[in-house]
Design a protein around this motif. Structure first.
Motif, PDB file in Angstrom:
ATOM      1  N   LYS A   8       0.826  -1.204   0.000  1.00 34.35           N
ATOM      2  CA  LYS A   8       0.000   0.000   0.000  1.00 34.35           C
ATOM      3  C   LYS A   8       0.867   1.264   0.000  1.00 34.35           C
ATOM      4  O   LYS A   8       0.518   2.274  -0.621  1.00 34.35           O
ATOM      5  N   LEU A   9       1.990   1.212   0.701  1.00 32.42           N
ATOM      6  CA  LEU A   9       2.935   2.326   0.710  1.00 32.42           C
ATOM      7  C   LEU A   9       3.437   2.601  -0.707  1.00 32.42           C
ATOM      8  O   LEU A   9       3.425   3.750  -1.179  1.00 32.42           O
ATOM      9  N   LEU A  10       3.890   1.562  -1.391  1.00 31.18           N
ATOM     10  CA  LEU A  10       4.433   1.723  -2.737  1.00 31.18           C
ATOM     11  C   LEU A  10       3.359   2.206  -3.701  1.00 31.18           C
ATOM     12  O   LEU A  10       3.608   3.069  -4.557  1.00 31.18           O
ATOM     13  N   ASN A  11       2.160   1.675  -3.554  1.00 35.34           N
ATOM     14  CA  ASN A  11       1.074   2.093  -4.429  1.00 35.34           C
ATOM     15  C   ASN A  11       0.692   3.550  -4.211  1.00 35.34           C
ATOM     16  O   ASN A  11       0.343   4.262  -5.155  1.00 35.34           O
ATOM     17  N   LEU A  12       0.766   4.009  -2.964  1.00 40.85           N
ATOM     18  CA  LEU A  12       0.489   5.419  -2.689  1.00 40.85           C
ATOM     19  C   LEU A  12       1.491   6.317  -3.418  1.00 40.85           C
ATOM     20  O   LEU A  12       1.129   7.394  -3.920  1.00 40.85           O
ATOM     21  N   ALA A  13       2.740   5.882  -3.482  1.00 37.90           N
ATOM     22  CA  ALA A  13       3.762   6.675  -4.167  1.00 37.90           C
ATOM     23  C   ALA A  13       3.412   6.843  -5.642  1.00 37.90           C
ATOM     24  O   ALA A  13       3.490   7.950  -6.185  1.00 37.90           O
ATOM     25  N   THR A  14       3.015   5.760  -6.311  1.00 34.68           N
ATOM     26  CA  THR A  14       2.684   5.876  -7.731  1.00 34.68           C
ATOM     27  C   THR A  14       1.353   6.597  -7.944  1.00 34.68           C
ATOM     28  O   THR A  14       1.168   7.270  -8.957  1.00 34.68           O
ATOM     29  N   THR A  15       0.449   6.484  -6.980  1.00 31.45           N
ATOM     30  CA  THR A  15      -0.813   7.220  -7.078  1.00 31.45           C
ATOM     31  C   THR A  15      -0.538   8.724  -7.155  1.00 31.45           C
ATOM     32  O   THR A  15      -1.140   9.447  -7.972  1.00 31.45           O
ATOM     33  N   PHE A  64       8.309  10.831   3.794  1.00 30.26           N
ATOM     34  CA  PHE A  64       9.041  10.130   2.737  1.00 30.26           C
ATOM     35  C   PHE A  64       8.216  10.009   1.456  1.00 30.26           C
ATOM     36  O   PHE A  64       8.773   9.940   0.364  1.00 30.26           O
ATOM     37  N   LEU A  65       6.874  10.022   1.571  1.00 32.18           N
ATOM     38  CA  LEU A  65       6.045   9.964   0.370  1.00 32.18           C
ATOM     39  C   LEU A  65       5.940  11.324  -0.316  1.00 32.18           C
ATOM     40  O   LEU A  65       5.458  11.417  -1.438  1.00 32.18           O
ATOM     41  N   GLN A  66       6.380  12.356   0.358  1.00 30.43           N
ATOM     42  CA  GLN A  66       6.414  13.680  -0.244  1.00 30.43           C
ATOM     43  C   GLN A  66       7.759  13.956  -0.922  1.00 30.43           C
ATOM     44  O   GLN A  66       7.947  15.015  -1.522  1.00 30.43           O
ATOM     45  N   ASP A  67       8.664  12.991  -0.840  1.00 34.79           N
ATOM     46  CA  ASP A  67       9.995  13.114  -1.441  1.00 34.79           C
ATOM     47  C   ASP A  67       9.918  12.700  -2.911  1.00 34.79           C
ATOM     48  O   ASP A  67       9.672  11.530  -3.219  1.00 34.79           O
ATOM     49  N   PRO A  68      10.122  13.634  -3.845  1.00 40.51           N
ATOM     50  CA  PRO A  68      10.019  13.291  -5.268  1.00 40.51           C
ATOM     51  C   PRO A  68      11.027  12.237  -5.709  1.00 40.51           C
ATOM     52  O   PRO A  68      10.748  11.464  -6.638  1.00 40.51           O
ATOM     53  N   ASN A  69      12.175  12.191  -5.057  1.00 44.11           N
ATOM     54  CA  ASN A  69      13.179  11.187  -5.423  1.00 44.11           C
ATOM     55  C   ASN A  69      12.704   9.778  -5.058  1.00 44.11           C
ATOM     56  O   ASN A  69      12.906   8.827  -5.832  1.00 44.11           O
ATOM     57  N   PHE A  70      12.082   9.653  -3.896  1.00 42.84           N
ATOM     58  CA  PHE A  70      11.551   8.348  -3.505  1.00 42.84           C
ATOM     59  C   PHE A  70      10.425   7.928  -4.446  1.00 42.84           C
ATOM     60  O   PHE A  70      10.380   6.789  -4.909  1.00 42.84           O
ATOM     61  N   ARG A  71       9.527   8.849  -4.741  1.00 44.81           N
ATOM     62  CA  ARG A  71       8.404   8.513  -5.624  1.00 44.81           C
ATOM     63  C   ARG A  71       8.893   8.133  -7.017  1.00 44.81           C
ATOM     64  O   ARG A  71       8.366   7.196  -7.634  1.00 44.81           O
ATOM     65  N   GLU A  72       9.910   8.823  -7.496  1.00 46.91           N
ATOM     66  CA  GLU A  72      10.443   8.503  -8.818  1.00 46.91           C
ATOM     67  C   GLU A  72      11.100   7.122  -8.819  1.00 46.91           C
ATOM     68  O   GLU A  72      10.959   6.361  -9.792  1.00 46.91           O
ATOM     69  N   ALA A  73      11.788   6.775  -7.751  1.00 46.67           N
ATOM     70  CA  ALA A  73      12.420   5.453  -7.669  1.00 46.67           C
ATOM     71  C   ALA A  73      11.367   4.353  -7.666  1.00 46.67           C
ATOM     72  O   ALA A  73      11.529   3.316  -8.333  1.00 46.67           O
ATOM     73  N   VAL A  74      10.274   4.553  -6.919  1.00 43.13           N
ATOM     74  CA  VAL A  74       9.198   3.562  -6.892  1.00 43.13           C
ATOM     75  C   VAL A  74       8.555   3.443  -8.272  1.00 43.13           C
ATOM     76  O   VAL A  74       8.265   2.341  -8.749  1.00 43.13           O
ATOM     77  N   TRP A  75       8.344   4.577  -8.922  1.00 45.49           N
ATOM     78  CA  TRP A  75       7.748   4.581 -10.261  1.00 45.49           C
ATOM     79  C   TRP A  75       8.614   3.798 -11.254  1.00 45.49           C
ATOM     80  O   TRP A  75       8.102   2.944 -11.993  1.00 45.49           O
ATOM     81  N   GLN A  76       9.890   4.089 -11.268  1.00 44.24           N
ATOM     82  CA  GLN A  76      10.778   3.435 -12.214  1.00 44.24           C
ATOM     83  C   GLN A  76      10.871   1.936 -11.947  1.00 44.24           C
ATOM     84  O   GLN A  76      10.951   1.136 -12.889  1.00 44.24           O
ATOM     85  N   GLN A  77      10.850   1.550 -10.672  1.00 47.47           N
ATOM     86  CA  GLN A  77      10.898   0.123 -10.357  1.00 47.47           C
ATOM     87  C   GLN A  77       9.640  -0.586 -10.836  1.00 47.47           C
ATOM     88  O   GLN A  77       9.701  -1.690 -11.389  1.00 47.47           O
ATOM     89  N   ALA A  78       8.469   0.042 -10.647  1.00 49.88           N
ATOM     90  CA  ALA A  78       7.214  -0.551 -11.120  1.00 49.88           C
ATOM     91  C   ALA A  78       7.198  -0.636 -12.644  1.00 49.88           C
ATOM     92  O   ALA A  78       6.785  -1.654 -13.222  1.00 49.88           O
ATOM     93  N   LEU A  79       7.666   0.411 -13.297  1.00 47.32           N
ATOM     94  CA  LEU A  79       7.705   0.433 -14.760  1.00 47.32           C
ATOM     95  C   LEU A  79       8.643  -0.641 -15.283  1.00 47.32           C
ATOM     96  O   LEU A  79       8.291  -1.413 -16.192  1.00 47.32           O
ATOM     97  N   HIS A  80       9.825  -0.728 -14.700  1.00 48.51           N
ATOM     98  CA  HIS A  80      10.817  -1.723 -15.118  1.00 48.51           C
ATOM     99  C   HIS A  80      10.288  -3.138 -14.871  1.00 48.51           C
ATOM    100  O   HIS A  80      10.427  -4.024 -15.728  1.00 48.51           O
ATOM    101  N   THR A  81       9.669  -3.353 -13.725  1.00 40.36           N
ATOM    102  CA  THR A  81       9.174  -4.688 -13.374  1.00 40.36           C
ATOM    103  C   THR A  81       8.073  -5.142 -14.315  1.00 40.36           C
ATOM    104  O   THR A  81       8.087  -6.284 -14.794  1.00 40.36           O
TER     105      THR A  81
END
Length: 288
Positions: free
Chosen positions: A162-169, A251-268
Motif C-alpha cells: 500500500k505504501l508503494l502504491n500510494l507513491a505511484t498514485t 518520505f512519500l512527499q519526497d520526489p526522489n523516492f516517488r520517482e524510484a518507486v515509479w521506475q521500479q514498477a515500470l521496469h518490473t
C-alpha cells in the motif's frame, strides 16, 4: 446524474458494499472480479440489474492485468474507477512472473491499469479512487525486496504494498495535471471484512476484535463520497483518512523516492513480461 463507475474486487467486503450503494443511486456499473459466481449472485441481489456489467479476470499476473486493461478500454466512457481489489497475504506466494502475489495485486495492478488507460481517463475525465490503508507508514520502502518477497511478513507486507502504491498514485496525479482526470487515495477506516483472515487461536481473537470495527457498509461511504461528491470535482493528488484530508508521511512527499518507486514498477512490469515471453518462445521451440 447517472454515471458509469468501474469497481475492482466488487464481489465481497467493501467492494460489494460500494456496488450496492452506487447501484442504489442509479449509476451504471462495471464490476471487475475474479469470482464470477459470487459477483453474479451479488448482482441478482440488487433491486435492479439494469446497467450492470460484469468483467471476469485475474489481477494476480501481469498478463491478467494487461488483459483486464484491454477489456476496460472497450467500456463506455468512465466517470469513476475505484481500485478496491486487494490481498492481505498470510503466506508468501510467488506468481508465474516471479513476483510476490500481493505486490502484484495491490500495487502493480492499479499501477498498470492506470498507465495503460491514462489517455482514456484524461479523455473521459475519470475520477480515480485508490483504496489504501492507514497503516502504510509501517511498510518497508524497499520496493525491490517487496517485489519478490525477500522481506515478506504476514503483518507488514500488506502495508508495504500500500505504501508503494500510494507513491505511484501521487505520481499519476502529477502526470494528469491540466487534464480533467483526477486521482485520490482513501483509507476507508478499519473495516470488518475477511481481508487478512486468520485461522486458529489468532483467527478467533481477531474475529472478536473485528466486532468493534466498521461494517463494510460504513467502510464504503468514504470511497463513494470521493467518487461522487460534487465539491471534490477537480481535486487530485490528495490522501483522505475516511472523509478528512490528511498529510502523507514525509518520505512519500519526497520526489526522489516517488520517482524510484515509479521506475521500479515500470521496469518490473515491462521486463518480467518480456522475460516470460522469451521463455515461452524458447519452450515452444524445444517442443518441435
Amino acid at each position: 446524474m447517472r454515471k458509469h463507475f468501474l469497481v475492482t474486487g466488487a464481489n465481497r467486503g467493501i467492494g460489494a458494499a460500494i456496488t450496492r450503494e452506487l447501484a442504489a443511486a442509479g449509476h451504471q456499473l462495471t464490476l471487475f472480479c475474479r469470482d464470477l459466481k459470487a459477483t453474479e449472485a451479488l448482482v441478482r441481489s440488487l433491486p435492479s440489474r439494469q446497467g450492470i456489467k460484469v468483467l471476469e479476470g485475474d489481477l494476480g499476473t501481469l498478463a491478467g492485468i494487461r488483459a483486464a486493461a484491454q477489456a476496460m478500454a472497450t467500456l463506455p466512457p468512465l466517470q469513476g474507477l475505484i481500485h478496491n481489489a486487494a490481498l492481505w497475504p498470510q503466506h508468501k506466494i510467488i506468481t508465474v512472473d516471479g513476483l510476490e502475489q500481493s505486490f502484484v495485486v495491490n500495487h502493480l495492478a492499479p499501477f498498470l491499469i492506470n498507465l495503460e488507460l491514462e489517455e482514456r481517463f484524461k479523455r473521459d475525465g475519470t475520477r480515480v479512487v485508490q483504496m489504501t490503508a492507514g497503516l502504510y507508514p509501517i511498510g518497508d520502502r524497499n520496493s525491490t525486496a517487496t517485489a519478490v518477497g525477500d522481506n515478506f511478513s504476514a503483518f507488514k507486507t500488506y502495508a508495504s504494498t500500500k505504501l508503494l502504491n500510494l507513491a505511484t498514485t501521487m505520481t499519476f496525479a502529477e502526470r494528469w495535471q491540466g487534464s480533467p482526470a483526477t486521482i485520490n487515495a482513501v483509507h476507508p477506516g478499519v473495516v470488518r471484512t475477511d481481508l487478512g483472515a486468520m485461522t486458529g487461536v489468532k483467527g478467533r481473537l481477531l474475529n472478536l476484535i473485528k466486532r468493534l470495527w466498521l461494517t463494510p457498509e460504513e467502510g464504503a461511504k468514504a470511497p463513494v463520497f470521493l467518487s461522487t461528491a460534487p465539491e471534490l470535482q477537480g481535486i487530485s493528488g490528495r490522501f483522505y483518512d475516511r472523509f478528512k484530508e490528511a498529510s502523507l508521511a514525509p518520505f512519500l512527499q519526497d520526489p526522489n523516492f516517488r520517482e524510484a518507486v515509479w521506475q521500479q514498477a515500470l521496469h518490473t512490469t515491462q521486463k518480467r513480461e518480456s522475460d516470460r515471453g522469451r521463455k515461452t518462445a524458447a519452450g515452444s521451440g524445444n517442443l518441435g
